[in-house]
Write an enzyme that holds these catalytic residues in place. Structure first.
Site: not given
Length: 196
Positions: A71, A117, A23, A18, A69
């Site tokens: 969220n 989120n 993001h 990631y 993560f």
């Protein structure tokens, strides 16, 4: 004088897969700030994230990239804020922003989560307090809401990445102004910037 910022958070998803996704744009700002100040971010399990501490214009600033993560970001932010007795209005959260184009970044105080989120969980874990600052790093929009998940978890093409990096760098420079001279002067500087 505006409330001093004592904690800068860069929202991200953990793990190398990631690291360069759109993001994670918020985390790039914190990583760049740590690099400029020659500080290594260390994994701190009790804060569920990578943490560091720098001085900006004589002021103590803690850095945090949650390793939860996205969220669940609020869990890390709330844990560190509680431990160091940092109020929501002394926190700035850097995050990716669909509503701004790549190459643009903006400061904002307060507001909703806009479907993000990481922000949603942060607001919730801070006891529904929305008064924290935001540093919005523009990533652009894929054009349709059904494409958003794939878009934010995708990597930007090289030219677009250059714009994202330039905006993150400018945000780091503007943060000095924000801490020294307050929000409106920092906004004047950052909001006139657009990487081409």
């Amino acid at each position: 004088m505006t409330q001093p910022i004592k904690l800068l958070v860069g929202l991200a998803n953990p793990g190398p897969e990631y690291a360069k996704t759109r993001h994670n744009a918020g985390a790039w700002v914190v990583e760049e700030l740590a690099r400029v100040h020659n500080v290594t971010l260390k994994n701190e399990p009790k804060f569920f994230g990578l943490t560091g501490r720098i001085m900006v214009n004589g002021q103590d600033l803690r850095l945090l990239i949650p390793t939860t993560f996205m969220n669940l970001s609020g869990k890390a932010i709330a844990a560190l804020a509680k431990f160091y007795q940092i109020k929501p209005e002394e926190i700035m959260v850097a995050h990716d922003e669909l509503d701004l184009p790549p190459g643009v970044a903006k400061f904002k105080k307060g507001g909703g989560h806009g479907g993000h989120n990481g922000l949603r969980d942060t607001i919730s874990k801070l006891g529904n307090n929305k008064d924290f600052y935001r540093l919005r790093i523009g990533i652009g929009h894929p054009g349709h809401k059904d494409k958003v998940a794939g878009f934010v978890l995708g990597k930007a093409p090289a030219k677009e990445q250059e714009l994202l990096d330039a905006a993150a760098d400018e945000a780091v420079r503007s943060l000095d102004i924000l801490i020294k001279d307050g929000l409106s002067k920092a906004q004047n500087r950052l909001h006139t910037f657009k990487a081409e």
